[in-house]
Scaffold this motif. Structure first.
Motif, PDB file in Angstrom:
ATOM      1  N   GLN A   1     -64.155 -41.837   6.727  1.00  0.00           N
ATOM      2  CA  GLN A   1     -63.294 -42.896   6.269  1.00  0.00           C
ATOM      3  C   GLN A   1     -61.904 -42.485   6.462  1.00  0.00           C
ATOM      4  N   VAL A   2     -60.812 -42.772   7.005  1.00  0.00           N
ATOM      5  CA  VAL A   2     -59.368 -42.494   7.380  1.00  0.00           C
ATOM      6  C   VAL A   2     -58.614 -43.395   6.823  1.00  0.00           C
ATOM      7  N   TRP A   3     -57.632 -43.165   5.817  1.00  0.00           N
ATOM      8  CA  TRP A   3     -56.606 -44.144   5.239  1.00  0.00           C
ATOM      9  C   TRP A   3     -55.379 -43.304   5.523  1.00  0.00           C
ATOM     10  N   GLY A   4     -54.190 -44.022   5.670  1.00  0.00           N
ATOM     11  CA  GLY A   4     -52.878 -43.465   5.774  1.00  0.00           C
ATOM     12  C   GLY A   4     -51.755 -44.332   6.548  1.00  0.00           C
ATOM     13  N   TYR A   5     -50.844 -43.771   6.738  1.00  0.00           N
ATOM     14  CA  TYR A   5     -49.715 -44.304   7.252  1.00  0.00           C
ATOM     15  C   TYR A   5     -48.591 -43.320   7.666  1.00  0.00           C
ATOM     16  N   ASN A   6     -47.599 -43.566   8.657  1.00  0.00           N
ATOM     17  CA  ASN A   6     -46.779 -42.695   9.082  1.00  0.00           C
ATOM     18  C   ASN A   6     -45.505 -43.593   9.012  1.00  0.00           C
ATOM     19  N   TYR A   7     -44.213 -42.742   9.039  1.00  0.00           N
ATOM     20  CA  TYR A   7     -42.797 -43.365   9.283  1.00  0.00           C
ATOM     21  C   TYR A   7     -42.181 -42.512   9.918  1.00  0.00           C
ATOM     22  N   ARG A   8     -41.325 -43.235  10.642  1.00  0.00           N
ATOM     23  CA  ARG A   8     -40.227 -42.616  11.520  1.00  0.00           C
ATOM     24  C   ARG A   8     -38.831 -42.682  11.210  1.00  0.00           C
ATOM     25  N   THR A   9     -38.036 -41.526  11.428  1.00  0.00           N
ATOM     26  CA  THR A   9     -36.596 -41.578  10.901  1.00  0.00           C
ATOM     27  C   THR A   9     -35.748 -42.352  11.734  1.00  0.00           C
ATOM     28  N   LEU A  10     -34.865 -42.914  11.108  1.00  0.00           N
ATOM     29  CA  LEU A  10     -33.903 -43.708  11.591  1.00  0.00           C
ATOM     30  C   LEU A  10     -32.483 -43.121  11.883  1.00  0.00           C
ATOM     31  N   GLU A  11     -31.671 -43.863  12.529  1.00  0.00           N
ATOM     32  CA  GLU A  11     -30.330 -43.092  12.624  1.00  0.00           C
ATOM     33  C   GLU A  11     -29.773 -42.813  11.372  1.00  0.00           C
ATOM     34  N   GLY A  12     -29.085 -41.894  11.315  1.00  0.00           N
ATOM     35  CA  GLY A  12     -28.450 -41.383   9.990  1.00  0.00           C
ATOM     36  C   GLY A  12     -29.328 -40.242   9.340  1.00  0.00           C
ATOM     37  N   HIS A  13     -30.530 -40.048   9.627  1.00  0.00           N
ATOM     38  CA  HIS A  13     -31.277 -39.083   9.151  1.00  0.00           C
ATOM     39  C   HIS A  13     -30.780 -37.530   9.714  1.00  0.00           C
ATOM     40  N   PHE A  14     -31.130 -36.653   9.050  1.00  0.00           N
ATOM     41  CA  PHE A  14     -30.935 -35.289   9.533  1.00  0.00           C
ATOM     42  C   PHE A  14     -31.897 -34.877  10.426  1.00  0.00           C
TER      43      PHE A  14
ATOM     44  N   TYR B   1     -22.828 -30.260   5.888  1.00  0.00           N
ATOM     45  CA  TYR B   1     -24.211 -30.660   6.184  1.00  0.00           C
ATOM     46  C   TYR B   1     -25.068 -30.028   7.230  1.00  0.00           C
ATOM     47  N   TRP B   2     -24.310 -29.931   8.785  1.00  0.00           N
ATOM     48  CA  TRP B   2     -25.049 -29.314   9.606  1.00  0.00           C
ATOM     49  C   TRP B   2     -25.481 -27.901   9.379  1.00  0.00           C
ATOM     50  N   ILE B   3     -24.548 -27.061   8.847  1.00  0.00           N
ATOM     51  CA  ILE B   3     -24.689 -25.829   8.570  1.00  0.00           C
ATOM     52  C   ILE B   3     -26.076 -25.632   7.432  1.00  0.00           C
ATOM     53  N   GLY B   4     -25.830 -26.509   6.560  1.00  0.00           N
ATOM     54  CA  GLY B   4     -26.766 -26.495   5.315  1.00  0.00           C
ATOM     55  C   GLY B   4     -28.004 -26.773   5.897  1.00  0.00           C
ATOM     56  N   PHE B   5     -28.207 -27.685   6.624  1.00  0.00           N
ATOM     57  CA  PHE B   5     -29.655 -28.020   7.126  1.00  0.00           C
ATOM     58  C   PHE B   5     -29.912 -27.033   7.931  1.00  0.00           C
ATOM     59  N   ARG B   6     -29.120 -26.435   9.064  1.00  0.00           N
ATOM     60  CA  ARG B   6     -29.679 -25.220   9.700  1.00  0.00           C
ATOM     61  C   ARG B   6     -30.134 -23.938   8.831  1.00  0.00           C
ATOM     62  N   LEU B   7     -29.815 -23.690   7.718  1.00  0.00           N
ATOM     63  CA  LEU B   7     -29.721 -22.811   6.680  1.00  0.00           C
ATOM     64  C   LEU B   7     -31.274 -23.133   6.081  1.00  0.00           C
ATOM     65  N   PHE B   8     -31.304 -24.453   5.507  1.00  0.00           N
ATOM     66  CA  PHE B   8     -32.249 -24.853   4.395  1.00  0.00           C
ATOM     67  C   PHE B   8     -33.258 -25.841   4.689  1.00  0.00           C
ATOM     68  N   GLY B   9     -33.120 -26.353   6.053  1.00  0.00           N
ATOM     69  CA  GLY B   9     -33.739 -27.512   6.698  1.00  0.00           C
ATOM     70  C   GLY B   9     -35.331 -27.362   6.518  1.00  0.00           C
ATOM     71  N   ARG B  10     -35.844 -25.937   7.169  1.00  0.00           N
ATOM     72  CA  ARG B  10     -37.234 -25.862   7.294  1.00  0.00           C
ATOM     73  C   ARG B  10     -37.679 -25.632   6.203  1.00  0.00           C
ATOM     74  N   MET B  11     -37.150 -24.936   4.982  1.00  0.00           N
ATOM     75  CA  MET B  11     -37.596 -24.525   3.598  1.00  0.00           C
ATOM     76  C   MET B  11     -37.873 -25.684   3.002  1.00  0.00           C
ATOM     77  N   LEU B  12     -36.891 -26.846   3.111  1.00  0.00           N
ATOM     78  CA  LEU B  12     -37.271 -27.962   2.538  1.00  0.00           C
ATOM     79  C   LEU B  12     -38.061 -28.913   3.041  1.00  0.00           C
ATOM     80  N   GLN B  13     -38.535 -28.760   4.208  1.00  0.00           N
ATOM     81  CA  GLN B  13     -39.613 -29.401   4.830  1.00  0.00           C
ATOM     82  C   GLN B  13     -40.977 -29.004   4.253  1.00  0.00           C
ATOM     83  N   ARG B  14     -41.009 -27.647   4.244  1.00  0.00           N
ATOM     84  CA  ARG B  14     -42.207 -27.100   3.634  1.00  0.00           C
ATOM     85  C   ARG B  14     -42.410 -27.280   2.157  1.00  0.00           C
TER      86      ARG B  14
END
Length: 153
Positions: free
Chosen positions: A40-53, A89-102
C-alpha cells in the motif's frame, strides 16, 4: 479543479524565507512488487512556484508491504536553481543550498519516525486529528501572505 497550495517557511541563520508550493498529486494505491507481493502506498508531492529558490518537485511516500508489514518512507526530489534576483541570496544558496536540501530530507525522516514511534507507544492505530504537525496561519506574516497571493493568482 480546486488548486491546493501552501506556503512553506524556510529558515537559515537569522533569515526567514516564505515559499509558495502547489500540491501536485496525492497517492493512495496498492502496487505490485517484483517479489509478487503487494504494498500500500500513501503520499503526496508538491511543486515549487515562482519565487522559490529552486524549481522542482518533491514526493513523500509511505510504503507498507501487505505481506510482511514492513514500512518504508521515501522522499524523491528533483530540482534546479530557480531565479534568485538578490545576489546575496544567490551566493548563499550556491554555498549552502545542497547542504540544506539534505538536512530537510534527514529532518523529515526523523520527524516521521518520531511520530510513528509515539503512535506505537500510545497504542494508536491511526493519528488523532490533533496529532499533525503544527500549522500556522500565513495571514500573520506579510511575506507569507504575499507568497500565498502569488501562488493563488
Amino acid at each position: 479543479m480546486e488548486q491546493r497550495v501552501m506556503v512553506l517557511r524556510g529558515q537559515f541563520l537569522f533569515f526567514t524565507f516564505w515559499f509558495g508550493v502547489r500540491i501536485g498529486g496525492v497517492t493512495d494505491e496498492v502496487q505490485a512488487l517484483f517479489s509478487g507481493q503487494q504494498e500500500q502506498v500513501w503520499g503526496y508531492n508538491y511543486r515549487t512556484l515562482e519565487g522559490h529558490f529552486e524549481r522542482g518537485q518533491i514526493d513523500f511516500t509511505v510504503h507498507k508491504n501487505l505481506t510482511t508489514g514492513r514500512i518504508r518512507f521515501h522522499i524523491h526530489a528533483f530540482s534546479q536553481t530557480g531565479r534568485i534576483s538578490n545576489p546575496f541570496y544567490w551566493i548563499g544558496f550556491r554555498l549552502f543550498g545542497r547542504m540544506l536540501q539534505r538536512k530537510f530530507s534527514t529532518e523529515s525522516m526523523k520527524r516521521l519516525r518520531a511520530q510513528v514511534e509515539e503512535m506505537l507507544r500510545k497504542g494508536w492505530t491511526s493519528p488523532t486529528t490533533t496529532a499533525g504537525p503544527p500549522v500556522q496561519a500565513a495571514a500573520g506574516h506579510e511575506d507569507a501572505t504575499e507568497q500565498l497571493r502569488k501562488a493563488t493568482q
